[in-house]
Design a protein around this motif. Structure first.
Motif, PDB file in Angstrom:
ATOM      1  N   LYS A  74      82.054 -30.500 -75.495  1.00  0.00           N
ATOM      2  CA  LYS A  74      82.180 -29.847 -73.929  1.00  0.00           C
ATOM      3  C   LYS A  74      82.598 -28.571 -75.076  1.00  0.00           C
ATOM      4  O   LYS A  74      83.032 -28.277 -75.903  1.00  0.00           O
ATOM      5  CB  LYS A  74      83.185 -30.561 -73.021  1.00  0.00           C
ATOM      6  N   THR A  75      82.608 -27.468 -73.921  1.00  0.00           N
ATOM      7  CA  THR A  75      82.950 -26.140 -74.580  1.00  0.00           C
ATOM      8  C   THR A  75      84.442 -26.236 -74.791  1.00  0.00           C
ATOM      9  O   THR A  75      85.039 -25.690 -75.646  1.00  0.00           O
ATOM     10  CB  THR A  75      82.456 -25.335 -73.500  1.00  0.00           C
ATOM     11  N   THR A  76      85.506 -27.193 -74.056  1.00  0.00           N
ATOM     12  CA  THR A  76      86.532 -26.405 -74.145  1.00  0.00           C
ATOM     13  C   THR A  76      87.350 -27.335 -75.834  1.00  0.00           C
ATOM     14  O   THR A  76      87.750 -26.536 -76.452  1.00  0.00           O
ATOM     15  CB  THR A  76      87.311 -27.349 -73.293  1.00  0.00           C
ATOM     16  N   GLN A  77      86.219 -28.848 -75.985  1.00  0.00           N
ATOM     17  CA  GLN A  77      86.418 -28.769 -77.637  1.00  0.00           C
ATOM     18  C   GLN A  77      86.442 -28.265 -78.292  1.00  0.00           C
ATOM     19  O   GLN A  77      86.500 -28.397 -79.274  1.00  0.00           O
ATOM     20  CB  GLN A  77      86.316 -30.919 -76.988  1.00  0.00           C
ATOM     21  N   GLN A  99      75.683 -28.004 -69.969  1.00  0.00           N
ATOM     22  CA  GLN A  99      77.182 -27.508 -71.165  1.00  0.00           C
ATOM     23  C   GLN A  99      76.386 -26.118 -72.162  1.00  0.00           C
ATOM     24  O   GLN A  99      77.215 -25.253 -72.222  1.00  0.00           O
ATOM     25  CB  GLN A  99      77.261 -28.978 -72.474  1.00  0.00           C
ATOM     26  N   ARG A 156      95.785 -27.918 -69.020  1.00  0.00           N
ATOM     27  CA  ARG A 156      94.961 -28.477 -70.437  1.00  0.00           C
ATOM     28  C   ARG A 156      94.113 -26.022 -70.306  1.00  0.00           C
ATOM     29  O   ARG A 156      94.437 -25.811 -69.034  1.00  0.00           O
ATOM     30  CB  ARG A 156      93.815 -28.787 -69.696  1.00  0.00           C
ATOM     31  N   PRO A 157      94.363 -25.657 -70.974  1.00  0.00           N
ATOM     32  CA  PRO A 157      93.194 -24.487 -71.365  1.00  0.00           C
ATOM     33  C   PRO A 157      92.135 -24.145 -70.750  1.00  0.00           C
ATOM     34  O   PRO A 157      91.075 -25.180 -70.987  1.00  0.00           O
ATOM     35  CB  PRO A 157      93.364 -23.784 -72.409  1.00  0.00           C
ATOM     36  N   THR A 158      91.552 -23.330 -70.178  1.00  0.00           N
ATOM     37  CA  THR A 158      90.263 -22.969 -69.320  1.00  0.00           C
ATOM     38  C   THR A 158      89.154 -22.948 -70.802  1.00  0.00           C
ATOM     39  O   THR A 158      90.003 -22.292 -71.415  1.00  0.00           O
ATOM     40  CB  THR A 158      90.721 -21.455 -68.571  1.00  0.00           C
ATOM     41  N   THR A 159      88.349 -22.768 -70.489  1.00  0.00           N
ATOM     42  CA  THR A 159      87.099 -22.143 -71.687  1.00  0.00           C
ATOM     43  C   THR A 159      87.696 -20.357 -72.287  1.00  0.00           C
ATOM     44  O   THR A 159      87.550 -20.147 -73.386  1.00  0.00           O
ATOM     45  CB  THR A 159      85.849 -22.470 -71.117  1.00  0.00           C
ATOM     46  N   THR A 186      88.613 -25.692 -78.755  1.00  0.00           N
ATOM     47  CA  THR A 186      89.952 -26.204 -79.628  1.00  0.00           C
ATOM     48  C   THR A 186      89.093 -26.274 -81.473  1.00  0.00           C
ATOM     49  O   THR A 186      90.842 -26.165 -81.325  1.00  0.00           O
ATOM     50  CB  THR A 186      89.819 -27.825 -78.905  1.00  0.00           C
ATOM     51  N   GLN A 240      90.294 -18.771 -71.941  1.00  0.00           N
ATOM     52  CA  GLN A 240      91.798 -19.156 -72.495  1.00  0.00           C
ATOM     53  C   GLN A 240      91.299 -18.816 -73.875  1.00  0.00           C
ATOM     54  O   GLN A 240      91.651 -18.324 -74.984  1.00  0.00           O
ATOM     55  CB  GLN A 240      92.751 -20.073 -71.906  1.00  0.00           C
ATOM     56  N   LEU A 241      90.663 -20.137 -74.142  1.00  0.00           N
ATOM     57  CA  LEU A 241      90.242 -21.134 -75.507  1.00  0.00           C
ATOM     58  C   LEU A 241      89.583 -20.166 -76.300  1.00  0.00           C
ATOM     59  O   LEU A 241      90.018 -19.279 -77.544  1.00  0.00           O
ATOM     60  CB  LEU A 241      89.322 -21.907 -75.838  1.00  0.00           C
TER      61      LEU A 241
END
Length: 196
Positions: free
Chosen positions: A34-37, A105, A70-73, A40, A75-76
């Motif tokens: 996923k984009t957040t991962q 995605q 959890r952080p947003t996309t 990260t 924010q990351l």
């Protein structure tokens, strides 16, 4: 392929501090991509190459932890841009982007990768098979202004790969040997692979 590129970058990068991070996409592991991962992982890889953790990383962690969020996309993404400022040169490899199979995605990820490419903070390497299907046109269209390199396997490499796959499976290996059809199978598979 990623490890070869990383080695070349480290060997030939300009003087100064160099940060290298990569993401290898795998269609079998969609949940972890996923984009957040993705962001990260990039942040973690860059932070691991620094002598100390940037204050912005711990600040964001503390803020989100206290709110139990959890952080947003975004924010990351913003944090990644901040972290790479610690390097003179930052390289990111997105290997096998076409393996990121979820269209939704990619719809979120590709514009952010494009923003990275235009930010001036990164040198990007993106690999993807050339796909003619509309499902992967988004990758081709998004990066058509970049420099392209076509990589094709040599016949010997294809032969070797097919032979290895035959030999990996004892049952298949026995069938091939009993049928005396190894050369025919290799030839047919090689012809098929060249059409892809």
């Amino acid at each position: 392929m990623s490890s070869l590129i990383i080695d070349k970058i480290k060997d030939h990068a300009p003087q100064g501090s160099v940060g290298v991070a990569y993401i290898y996409f795998n269609y079998k592991d969609q949940a972890q991509q996923k984009t957040t991962q993705v962001f990260t992982s990039l942040i973690k890889q860059f932070c691991d190459q620094l002598p100390k953790l940037p204050i912005e990383v711990s600040d964001l962690y503390d803020k989100l932890n206290s709110d139990k969020r959890r952080p947003t996309t975004m924010q990351l993404f913003t944090l990644l841009l901040t972290v790479v400022e610690s390097f003179d040169h930052a390289y990111v490899i997105f290997d096998a982007l076409d393996e990121c199979d979820a269209v939704l995605q990619r719809k979120e990820l590709i514009p952010l990768i494009r923003r990275m490419s235009h930010s001036g903070s990164f040198k990007l390497f993106i690999s993807s098979r050339v796909e003619l299907s509309l499902g992967h046109r988004d990758i081709f269209d998004a990066f058509q202004d970049g420099r392209k390199i076509t990589i094709l396997a040599h016949d010997e490499d294809i032969d070797l790969y097919i032979e290895e796959k035959i030999n990996e499976n004892p049952r298949f290996r026995n069938l091939v040997e009993k049928g005396h059809c190894r050369e025919v199978i290799v030839s047919i598979l090689k012809t098929y692979s060249q059409r892809l």
